[in-house]
Design a protein around this motif. Structure first.
Motif, PDB file in Angstrom:
ATOM      1  N   PRO A  84       0.646  -1.342   0.569  1.00  0.00           N
ATOM      2  CA  PRO A  84       0.088  -0.220   0.024  1.00  0.00           C
ATOM      3  C   PRO A  84       0.746   1.223   0.422  1.00  0.00           C
ATOM      4  O   PRO A  84       1.881   1.487   0.188  1.00  0.00           O
ATOM      5  CB  PRO A  84      -0.892  -0.086   1.344  1.00  0.00           C
ATOM      6  CG  PRO A  84       0.036  -1.046   2.105  1.00  0.00           C
ATOM      7  CD  PRO A  84       1.126  -1.876   1.415  1.00  0.00           C
ATOM      8  N   THR A  85       0.076   2.389  -0.579  1.00  0.00           N
ATOM      9  CA  THR A  85       0.516   3.533   0.304  1.00  0.00           C
ATOM     10  C   THR A  85       0.125   4.210   1.117  1.00  0.00           C
ATOM     11  O   THR A  85      -0.539   4.323   1.648  1.00  0.00           O
ATOM     12  CB  THR A  85       0.348   4.668  -0.885  1.00  0.00           C
ATOM     13  OG1 THR A  85       0.581   3.989  -2.126  1.00  0.00           O
ATOM     14  CG2 THR A  85       0.902   5.750  -0.850  1.00  0.00           C
ATOM     15  N   VAL A  86       1.020   4.618   2.237  1.00  0.00           N
ATOM     16  CA  VAL A  86       1.033   4.931   3.298  1.00  0.00           C
ATOM     17  C   VAL A  86       1.193   6.468   3.765  1.00  0.00           C
ATOM     18  O   VAL A  86       2.334   7.191   2.907  1.00  0.00           O
ATOM     19  CB  VAL A  86       1.531   4.460   4.625  1.00  0.00           C
ATOM     20  CG1 VAL A  86       1.765   3.234   4.766  1.00  0.00           C
ATOM     21  CG2 VAL A  86       3.726   4.554   4.627  1.00  0.00           C
ATOM     22  N   LEU A  87       1.271   6.800   4.743  1.00  0.00           N
ATOM     23  CA  LEU A  87       1.407   8.260   5.833  1.00  0.00           C
ATOM     24  C   LEU A  87       2.676   8.335   5.356  1.00  0.00           C
ATOM     25  O   LEU A  87       2.790   7.941   7.227  1.00  0.00           O
ATOM     26  CB  LEU A  87       0.253   8.913   5.925  1.00  0.00           C
ATOM     27  CG  LEU A  87      -0.781   9.612   4.872  1.00  0.00           C
ATOM     28  CD1 LEU A  87      -2.585   9.963   6.103  1.00  0.00           C
ATOM     29  CD2 LEU A  87      -0.086  10.648   4.191  1.00  0.00           C
ATOM     30  N   ALA A  88       3.724   9.371   5.409  1.00  0.00           N
ATOM     31  CA  ALA A  88       4.521   9.016   6.207  1.00  0.00           C
ATOM     32  C   ALA A  88       5.504  10.510   5.983  1.00  0.00           C
ATOM     33  O   ALA A  88       5.588  10.993   4.571  1.00  0.00           O
ATOM     34  CB  ALA A  88       5.470   7.278   5.935  1.00  0.00           C
ATOM     35  N   ASP A  89       6.908  10.336   7.136  1.00  0.00           N
ATOM     36  CA  ASP A  89       7.600  11.514   6.309  1.00  0.00           C
ATOM     37  C   ASP A  89       8.719  10.509   5.618  1.00  0.00           C
ATOM     38  O   ASP A  89       9.375   9.333   6.038  1.00  0.00           O
ATOM     39  CB  ASP A  89       8.568  11.995   7.594  1.00  0.00           C
ATOM     40  CG  ASP A  89       9.826  12.830   6.482  1.00  0.00           C
ATOM     41  OD1 ASP A  89      11.012  12.154   5.904  1.00  0.00           O
ATOM     42  OD2 ASP A  89       9.558  13.816   7.695  1.00  0.00           O
ATOM     43  N   GLU A  90       8.909  10.491   4.073  1.00  0.00           N
ATOM     44  CA  GLU A  90       9.836   9.697   3.825  1.00  0.00           C
ATOM     45  C   GLU A  90      11.021   9.396   3.907  1.00  0.00           C
ATOM     46  O   GLU A  90      11.347   8.681   3.317  1.00  0.00           O
ATOM     47  CB  GLU A  90       9.749   9.908   1.627  1.00  0.00           C
ATOM     48  CG  GLU A  90      10.187   9.058   0.751  1.00  0.00           C
ATOM     49  CD  GLU A  90       9.417   9.239  -0.584  1.00  0.00           C
ATOM     50  OE1 GLU A  90       9.950   8.722  -1.226  1.00  0.00           O
ATOM     51  OE2 GLU A  90       8.645  10.115  -0.916  1.00  0.00           O
ATOM     52  N   SER A  91      11.763  10.296   4.095  1.00  0.00           N
ATOM     53  CA  SER A  91      13.301  10.445   4.594  1.00  0.00           C
ATOM     54  C   SER A  91      13.203   9.056   5.559  1.00  0.00           C
ATOM     55  O   SER A  91      13.957   8.636   5.530  1.00  0.00           O
ATOM     56  CB  SER A  91      13.524  11.738   4.349  1.00  0.00           C
ATOM     57  OG  SER A  91      13.248  12.844   5.990  1.00  0.00           O
TER      58      SER A  91
END
Length: 613
Positions: A505-512
């Motif tokens: 899935p795609t998640v809500l996050a700080d990518e780095s």
């Protein structure tokens, strides 16, 4: 007026015996990819069920094609059937026949399969094995679920017939002449009075229904005839145990009476009254402030908690509108909110809800507090706005605690940077000195010193990372898990292999920071499982998991591996998994160490917020 009787359900017609099971044969569809198994079911089910018809299929896809043409009462299905398992077959069946009984009869039994089957909505779960007695048990289960299924269908059909009759019903009616004799009774009146028309016509109402004498019925009827004015009332008639709503219209010739059974309505009114009392108690004891506004925005109600939070009396609240200039609202930093940015206008103008809006509030006592306010519109059946309900909570202490944590994190970062700076300077000098000395002579202890200095440099870098990753992620963005993992892998510098599940899935996050979480988990896997390991990224119900096919983590060490400085690898800093935990906590996630199916290490990250694509 004389009240009527309740109607007997049998008046709506007899119930078909076949509707409730018993008379019609039970038709079972057995689907199993083992031909011998379905032949056995035909033999044993015929032996244990008196009147049964068994249809069989070894291919679930063909069974689905036949389902529309088969009038079956129950499906019995294996679990492991090659291209389609039993639960997938169940899902396809439910799309066509949502309520059809479905028994999972499988030789592949486990608690996980049983739990998944029950969650998927199977009627029964039964394991194969055990000889003929297992088929006797299967037959019993089939008989039970089919009987229940047929009874439910019969009840539905019966209720449909009753509803059709009720749709045609009008008020009951009878007419009395000036001598109180019946001159007419309609069919519904006959039913409610529980008397045949021939028994009533020409008879005196008080003689036929003596319990109505000296009651509200007699008082109302006689008063209407004397005054020649219509009357409406509700009264209870004990012999029929019924409350009636009555409309009586007098004339010189007699009395016309329309009446109906109001017993259920009265019960509903009592229930609604009780519900209202319950809601009142919930409103007044709620730990959350509740304020209600009408469609024009005028405040009409506030519970005690709201009054306490606002520092106002109920009268003061009711003298305001939701957007009154008397409200001293600010943003979170204490700056006044301009009229054009008022956060709740859309609720009244466009009928949209607002959730967890943070506003500052200057109370009448001069104290400033931070409130979280949610607003939800309530519409009429026609779609018109009727009310808006506001919920109010004081989060001042929560904000202050958050600020304290942020300040603490900043202090920790500053401390880590200071320590790193103070250590790196002498380390750099020592490193240069060792390098110069190695150029002049080759000594084993100099090589070990260089390795130790490099190790200290790694520890300092990990210390800085650990301090940085504790910051709360307050502005997450949609991040595909596959992209973040592959970016992390590209910098891993390992000869190991990785596998990605198809439905990540795609998640809500700080990518780095998500990438750094993956980098540390990949590094941990390669360190403990070796360069020939395979690392897998998998979705879970509430997040994702990273696992490897290495030796795994001993159960006795799983509670300690996230401790700062704890490492089971020679030369490990013990910071990698601590960084993973800090990154997870900064997102509001959980992280747990467990065991993969093949015995390797598995790290599960939960409470992750998915993004609908």
């Amino acid at each position: 007026m004389v009240p009527g009787s309740t109607r007997n359900p049998s008046d709506y017609g007899p119930v078909d015996v076949d509707d409730v099971g018993g008379a019609a044969p039970i038709h079972v569809l057995h689907v199993d990819d083992d031909p011998a198994r379905v032949r056995l079911s035909e033999t044993f089910l015929d032996e244990h069920i008196d009147d049964v018809k068994v249809s069989t299929d070894t291919d679930p896809y063909e069974a689905l094609e036949r389902l529309d043409d088969l009038d079956v009462d129950c499906i019995v299905s294996d679990f492991d059937m090659g291209a389609m398992d039993g639960l997938e077959f169940l899902e396809s069946v439910r799309e066509r026949r949502p309520d059809l009984p479905f028994i999972l009869f499988t030789g592949k039994g486990s608690e996980d399969i049983a739990s998944e089957a029950i969650s998927a909505g199977v009627s029964e779960y039964l394991q194969k094995g055990g000889g003929p007695e297992k088929y006797a048990l299967l037959a019993n289960r089939i008989d039970n679920v089919v009987s229940q299924y047929r009874a439910e269908r019969a009840a539905e059909r019966y209720q449909e017939r009753v509803n059709t009759v009720y749709e045609r019903v009008t008020d009951a009616f009878f007419a009395l002449d000036a001598d109180w004799q019946f001159t007419f009774v309609n069919e519904h009146g006959r039913e409610l009075l529980d008397r045949e028309k021939g028994e009533l016509l020409g008879k005196n109402v008080w003689e036929e229904f003596p319990a109505a004498l000296n009651s509200q019925f007699e008082d109302e009827y006689r008063e209407a005839m004397v005054t020649q004015e219509a009357t409406t009332f509700e009264a209870y008639y004990p012999p029929l145990d019924t409350l009636f709503e009555v409309h009586a219209y007098p004339s010189e010739e007699g009395l016309s009476v329309f009446f109906r059974d109001a017993t259920d309505e009265n019960r509903i009114r009592r229930e609604l009254h009780r519900e209202k009392e319950l809601l009142e108690r919930v409103l007044e004891t709620s730990p959350v402030g509740i304020v209600v506004a009408d469609s024009e925005g005028e405040l009409v109600r506030a519970n005690q908690r709201a009054l306490d939070l606002l520092g106002l009396t109920e009268e003061e609240v009711k003298n305001r509108t939701y957007d009154s200039s008397e409200w001293q609202l600010t943003d979170e930093e204490g700056r006044p909110i301009p009229d054009e940015d008022y956060p709740f206008s859309d609720v009244f103008e466009r009928g949209v809800s607002k959730t967890d809006v943070r506003v500052g509030y200057d109370g009448p006592d001069g104290e400033w507090s931070l409130l979280t306010v949610s607003a939800a519109p309530i519409h009429s059946a026609d779609g018109d706005l009727e009310r808006v309900v506001f919920s109010v909570e004081d989060v001042t202490e929560v904000r202050e605690r958050q600020q304290e944590l942020e300040a603490e994190n900043e202090r920790l970062e500053e401390f880590a940077r200071t320590v790193a700076h103070e250590l790196r300077n002498p380390l750099d000098i020592a490193g240069v000195r060792v390098d110069l000395e190695r150029r002049e002579r080759d000594a084993e202890h100099l090589e070990e010193a260089a390795v130790a200095l490099g190790r200290m440099e790694d520890i300092i870098a990990d210390l800085l990372a650990l301090a940085e990753q504790g910051k709360v992620v307050d502005d997450p963005e949609p991040v595909p898990l596959e992209r973040a993992f592959e970016n992390a892998w590209s910098t891993a510098g390992t000869g190991a292999a990785y596998e990605l599940a198809d439905d990540l899935p795609t998640v809500l996050a700080d990518e780095s920071r998500l990438r750094e979480l993956f980098e540390n988990l990949i590094g941990n896997a390669v360190t403990h499982a070796g360069e020939d390991a395979t690392v897998r990224l998998l979705p879970t119900e509430d997040g994702f998991a990273v696992e490897d096919d290495g030796p795994g983590i001993p159960a006795s060490e799983r509670e300690r591996i996230f401790e700062t400085g704890f490492s089971t690898a020679e030369g490990g800093s013990g910071f990698g998994l601590s960084i993973v935990e800090r990154i997870a906590e900064a997102h509001g996630w959980t992280v747990d160490a467990t065991e993969a199916d093949d015995g390797g290490a598995r790290f599960e990250v939960g409470d992750v917020q998915f993004v609908e694509e």
